[in-house]
Each structure stands twice: as C-alpha cells, then as structure tokens.
Design a protein around this motif. Structure first.
Motif, PDB file in Angstrom:
ATOM      1  N   ALA A  41       0.665  -1.504  -0.394  1.00  0.00           N
ATOM      2  CA  ALA A  41      -0.247  -0.072   0.093  1.00  0.00           C
ATOM      3  C   ALA A  41       1.483   1.868   0.512  1.00  0.00           C
ATOM      4  O   ALA A  41       0.091   2.279   0.242  1.00  0.00           O
ATOM      5  CB  ALA A  41      -0.960   0.309   0.978  1.00  0.00           C
ATOM      6  N   GLY A  42       2.379   1.234   0.077  1.00  0.00           N
ATOM      7  CA  GLY A  42       2.714   2.205   0.336  1.00  0.00           C
ATOM      8  C   GLY A  42       3.436   2.840  -0.923  1.00  0.00           C
ATOM      9  O   GLY A  42       3.083   2.221  -2.033  1.00  0.00           O
ATOM     10  N   GLU A  43       3.953   3.787  -1.199  1.00  0.00           N
ATOM     11  CA  GLU A  43       4.698   4.767  -2.220  1.00  0.00           C
ATOM     12  C   GLU A  43       5.984   3.899  -2.476  1.00  0.00           C
ATOM     13  O   GLU A  43       5.938   3.497  -4.060  1.00  0.00           O
ATOM     14  CB  GLU A  43       5.161   5.716  -2.225  1.00  0.00           C
ATOM     15  N   TRP A  44       6.445   2.513  -2.136  1.00  0.00           N
ATOM     16  CA  TRP A  44       7.311   2.104  -3.090  1.00  0.00           C
ATOM     17  C   TRP A  44       6.512   0.852  -4.298  1.00  0.00           C
ATOM     18  O   TRP A  44       7.231   0.139  -4.295  1.00  0.00           O
ATOM     19  CB  TRP A  44       8.523   1.551  -2.076  1.00  0.00           C
ATOM     20  N   GLY A  45       5.456   0.152  -3.110  1.00  0.00           N
ATOM     21  CA  GLY A  45       4.838  -1.116  -3.638  1.00  0.00           C
ATOM     22  C   GLY A  45       4.381  -0.821  -4.885  1.00  0.00           C
ATOM     23  O   GLY A  45       4.200  -1.832  -5.724  1.00  0.00           O
ATOM     24  N   ARG A  46       3.700   0.740  -5.079  1.00  0.00           N
ATOM     25  CA  ARG A  46       3.385   1.196  -6.750  1.00  0.00           C
ATOM     26  C   ARG A  46       4.746   1.041  -7.755  1.00  0.00           C
ATOM     27  O   ARG A  46       4.074   1.340  -8.793  1.00  0.00           O
ATOM     28  CB  ARG A  46       2.585   2.361  -6.323  1.00  0.00           C
ATOM     29  N   ARG A  47       5.421   0.942  -7.129  1.00  0.00           N
ATOM     30  CA  ARG A  47       7.167   1.241  -8.515  1.00  0.00           C
ATOM     31  C   ARG A  47       7.065   0.047  -8.496  1.00  0.00           C
ATOM     32  O   ARG A  47       7.631  -0.712  -7.438  1.00  0.00           O
ATOM     33  CB  ARG A  47       7.657   2.861  -7.578  1.00  0.00           C
ATOM     34  N   TRP A  48       7.987  -0.464  -9.715  1.00  0.00           N
ATOM     35  CA  TRP A  48       8.921  -1.380  -9.809  1.00  0.00           C
ATOM     36  C   TRP A  48      10.365  -0.918 -10.264  1.00  0.00           C
ATOM     37  O   TRP A  48      10.640  -0.325 -10.701  1.00  0.00           O
ATOM     38  CB  TRP A  48       8.392  -1.520 -11.702  1.00  0.00           C
ATOM     39  N   PRO A  49      10.957  -1.426  -9.795  1.00  0.00           N
ATOM     40  CA  PRO A  49      12.992  -1.678  -9.806  1.00  0.00           C
ATOM     41  C   PRO A  49      13.599  -1.418 -11.318  1.00  0.00           C
ATOM     42  O   PRO A  49      13.087  -2.566 -11.169  1.00  0.00           O
ATOM     43  CB  PRO A  49      13.083  -2.387  -8.270  1.00  0.00           C
ATOM     44  N   LYS A  87      13.964  -1.517   5.498  1.00  0.00           N
ATOM     45  CA  LYS A  87      13.935  -1.331   7.094  1.00  0.00           C
ATOM     46  C   LYS A  87      12.836  -1.774   7.575  1.00  0.00           C
ATOM     47  O   LYS A  87      11.788  -0.745   7.137  1.00  0.00           O
ATOM     48  CB  LYS A  87      14.381  -0.566   7.727  1.00  0.00           C
ATOM     49  N   THR A  88      12.860  -2.962   8.949  1.00  0.00           N
ATOM     50  CA  THR A  88      11.129  -3.380   9.510  1.00  0.00           C
ATOM     51  C   THR A  88      11.049  -3.165  10.547  1.00  0.00           C
ATOM     52  O   THR A  88      10.107  -3.239  11.934  1.00  0.00           O
ATOM     53  CB  THR A  88      11.235  -5.278   9.598  1.00  0.00           C
ATOM     54  N   GLY A  89      13.000  -2.562  10.871  1.00  0.00           N
ATOM     55  CA  GLY A  89      12.665  -2.175  12.620  1.00  0.00           C
ATOM     56  C   GLY A  89      12.150  -0.539  12.905  1.00  0.00           C
ATOM     57  O   GLY A  89      10.918   0.046  12.293  1.00  0.00           O
ATOM     58  N   GLN A  90      12.837   0.190  13.851  1.00  0.00           N
ATOM     59  CA  GLN A  90      12.403   1.564  14.456  1.00  0.00           C
ATOM     60  C   GLN A  90      13.034   2.839  13.744  1.00  0.00           C
ATOM     61  O   GLN A  90      14.450   2.207  13.322  1.00  0.00           O
ATOM     62  CB  GLN A  90      12.010   1.596  15.539  1.00  0.00           C
ATOM     63  N   PRO A  91      13.105   3.483  13.209  1.00  0.00           N
ATOM     64  CA  PRO A  91      13.824   5.182  12.584  1.00  0.00           C
ATOM     65  C   PRO A  91      15.046   4.843  13.694  1.00  0.00           C
ATOM     66  O   PRO A  91      13.925   4.855  14.969  1.00  0.00           O
ATOM     67  CB  PRO A  91      12.866   5.690  12.253  1.00  0.00           C
ATOM     68  N   PRO A  92      15.889   5.747  13.153  1.00  0.00           N
ATOM     69  CA  PRO A  92      16.588   5.841  14.204  1.00  0.00           C
ATOM     70  C   PRO A  92      16.201   6.916  15.508  1.00  0.00           C
ATOM     71  O   PRO A  92      15.018   8.181  15.030  1.00  0.00           O
ATOM     72  CB  PRO A  92      17.416   7.322  13.550  1.00  0.00           C
ATOM     73  N   GLY A  93      16.361   6.366  16.697  1.00  0.00           N
ATOM     74  CA  GLY A  93      15.900   7.374  17.701  1.00  0.00           C
ATOM     75  C   GLY A  93      17.134   8.154  18.488  1.00  0.00           C
ATOM     76  O   GLY A  93      16.899   8.712  19.458  1.00  0.00           O
ATOM     77  N   TYR A 128      13.377   2.986   4.182  1.00  0.00           N
ATOM     78  CA  TYR A 128      11.820   3.092   3.673  1.00  0.00           C
ATOM     79  C   TYR A 128      11.394   1.942   4.889  1.00  0.00           C
ATOM     80  O   TYR A 128      11.842   0.516   5.104  1.00  0.00           O
ATOM     81  CB  TYR A 128      11.529   2.295   2.484  1.00  0.00           C
ATOM     82  N   TYR A 129      10.852   2.306   6.073  1.00  0.00           N
ATOM     83  CA  TYR A 129      11.014   1.860   7.258  1.00  0.00           C
ATOM     84  C   TYR A 129       9.398   1.283   7.287  1.00  0.00           C
ATOM     85  O   TYR A 129       8.334   1.915   6.941  1.00  0.00           O
ATOM     86  CB  TYR A 129      10.398   2.746   8.355  1.00  0.00           C
ATOM     87  N   VAL A 130       9.166  -0.031   6.847  1.00  0.00           N
ATOM     88  CA  VAL A 130       7.844  -0.625   6.074  1.00  0.00           C
ATOM     89  C   VAL A 130       6.921  -0.740   7.269  1.00  0.00           C
ATOM     90  O   VAL A 130       5.454  -0.255   6.919  1.00  0.00           O
ATOM     91  CB  VAL A 130       8.431  -2.407   6.068  1.00  0.00           C
ATOM     92  N   ARG A 131       7.273  -1.111   8.732  1.00  0.00           N
ATOM     93  CA  ARG A 131       6.458  -1.417  10.319  1.00  0.00           C
ATOM     94  C   ARG A 131       5.589   0.123   9.924  1.00  0.00           C
ATOM     95  O   ARG A 131       3.903   0.609  11.014  1.00  0.00           O
ATOM     96  CB  ARG A 131       6.841  -1.332  11.064  1.00  0.00           C
ATOM     97  N   HIS A 132       6.136   1.209   9.877  1.00  0.00           N
ATOM     98  CA  HIS A 132       5.581   2.258   9.758  1.00  0.00           C
ATOM     99  C   HIS A 132       5.273   3.033   8.630  1.00  0.00           C
ATOM    100  O   HIS A 132       5.076   4.668   8.398  1.00  0.00           O
ATOM    101  CB  HIS A 132       6.813   3.314  10.284  1.00  0.00           C
ATOM    102  N   ASP A 133       4.824   2.886   7.881  1.00  0.00           N
ATOM    103  CA  ASP A 133       4.882   3.590   6.087  1.00  0.00           C
ATOM    104  C   ASP A 133       5.754   4.192   6.615  1.00  0.00           C
ATOM    105  O   ASP A 133       4.699   5.368   5.798  1.00  0.00           O
ATOM    106  CB  ASP A 133       3.799   2.908   6.011  1.00  0.00           C
ATOM    107  N   LEU A 134       6.948   4.550   7.087  1.00  0.00           N
ATOM    108  CA  LEU A 134       7.818   5.484   6.696  1.00  0.00           C
ATOM    109  C   LEU A 134       8.880   5.835   5.464  1.00  0.00           C
ATOM    110  O   LEU A 134      10.204   4.978   5.514  1.00  0.00           O
ATOM    111  CB  LEU A 134       7.991   6.271   7.333  1.00  0.00           C
ATOM    112  N   THR A 135       9.226   6.748   4.646  1.00  0.00           N
ATOM    113  CA  THR A 135       9.980   7.094   4.302  1.00  0.00           C
ATOM    114  C   THR A 135      11.004   8.245   4.840  1.00  0.00           C
ATOM    115  O   THR A 135      10.648   9.359   4.175  1.00  0.00           O
ATOM    116  CB  THR A 135       9.851   6.896   2.726  1.00  0.00           C
TER     117      THR A 135
END
Length: 159
Positions: A41-49, A87-93, A128-135
C-alpha cells in the motif's frame, strides 16, 4: 511475489531478522501479512525497481567498501535514481543512530552512481521503514570527499 517478478522483500527480511529480532516473533504469519500489506500500500509497492539486491564493491579513501543495495528505482518525477534500503525495525532514535544511517545511505548512493556511471547528484537515497510506512530521505548525505574524510579517521585494520 508480484507479477512473477523477483521479490522486492524476502519474507525473512519482513520478519525483521536483520533489523530488530525482538520486535517480531519467529514465524508470526499475521505480522508478515501486515508488513506485506503495508509495503504493497506504500509508495514503493506501487513502483517497479530497475534493480534489486545489487551487490557492490568500491574503494573510498583507498579502503574497500562492500554492500548490497536493496532496490534501485529509475522512475522518479525528476529523472535520476532512487536507491532504497528496506527496514523493518524502528527509525533512528538518536543523533548517533541517524548519523550511522546517513553514512550507510551515502555509501549506497555513491556506489550506485559509480555502477550506473552517473553523477552522484542524480541519485537520491532513502530508508523505507515498512512497519511504519515511513520513507526517510536524509538531506545531509555525505559526498565522496566527506565519506573519504570519515573513513580516513578510522584506523586501518592491520593484516
């Protein structure tokens, strides 16, 4: 799998094995499905590498730098390329975590510019932090001279 294309994210990557193993229980199919849905559903899922899992080896400040770029896209609105690390973890804290991330992306960006034989200015880089849908697209990526200066401050390993 998407339209018989190579997978952009391997299920073992989605389970967070390399990023934050404590965040995800092994074999948690529900979490895997959620991560897959978020990615699609995120921005990268709609693009083809153009390329996925691109290995590289280059010299920076006379020292070998090796890695693997998760995905490279070439369909941005202003041309050029997007180098993306999933990335599947957390963004830098913290500032230190952010700086480490910025160094990694800077190396990926320079490596792709060398591989594609294009100016580094034509290559954008993002996590791209998949868990957070955050680029996250750090604006403070080091150029080749900046990376070389950083590497030169690190003592060389004696062989």
């Amino acid at each position: 799998e998407r339209s018989s294309q190579q997978r952009l994210i391997d299920p073992s990557d989605l389970l967070g094995a390399a990023d934050d193993p404590e965040d995800v229980a092994d074999g948690d199919a529900e979490d895997l499905a959620t991560l897959r849905e978020r990615f699609e559903a995120g921005e990268w899922g709609r693009r083809w590498p153009l390329e996925v899992e691109v290995p590289f080896e280059t010299l920076i400040a006379g020292r070998p730098v090796r890695g693997r770029i998760d995905a490279v896209f070439g369909d941005g609105p202003d041309g050029g390329y997007d180098v993306v690390d999933w990335k599947t973890g957390q963004p830098p804290g913290s500032a230190a975590e952010h700086q480490a991330a910025v160094v990694q992306l800077a190396a990926y960006r320079l490596a792709w510019a060398q591989l594609a034989r294009v100016p580094a200015g034509g290559v954008r880089a993002a996590f791209y932090y998949v868990r957070h849908d955050l680029t996250l697209r750090p604006a403070d990526l080091l150029d080749e001279a900046g990376l070389a200066g950083l590497i030169e401050r690190i003592p060389a390993a004696s062989g």
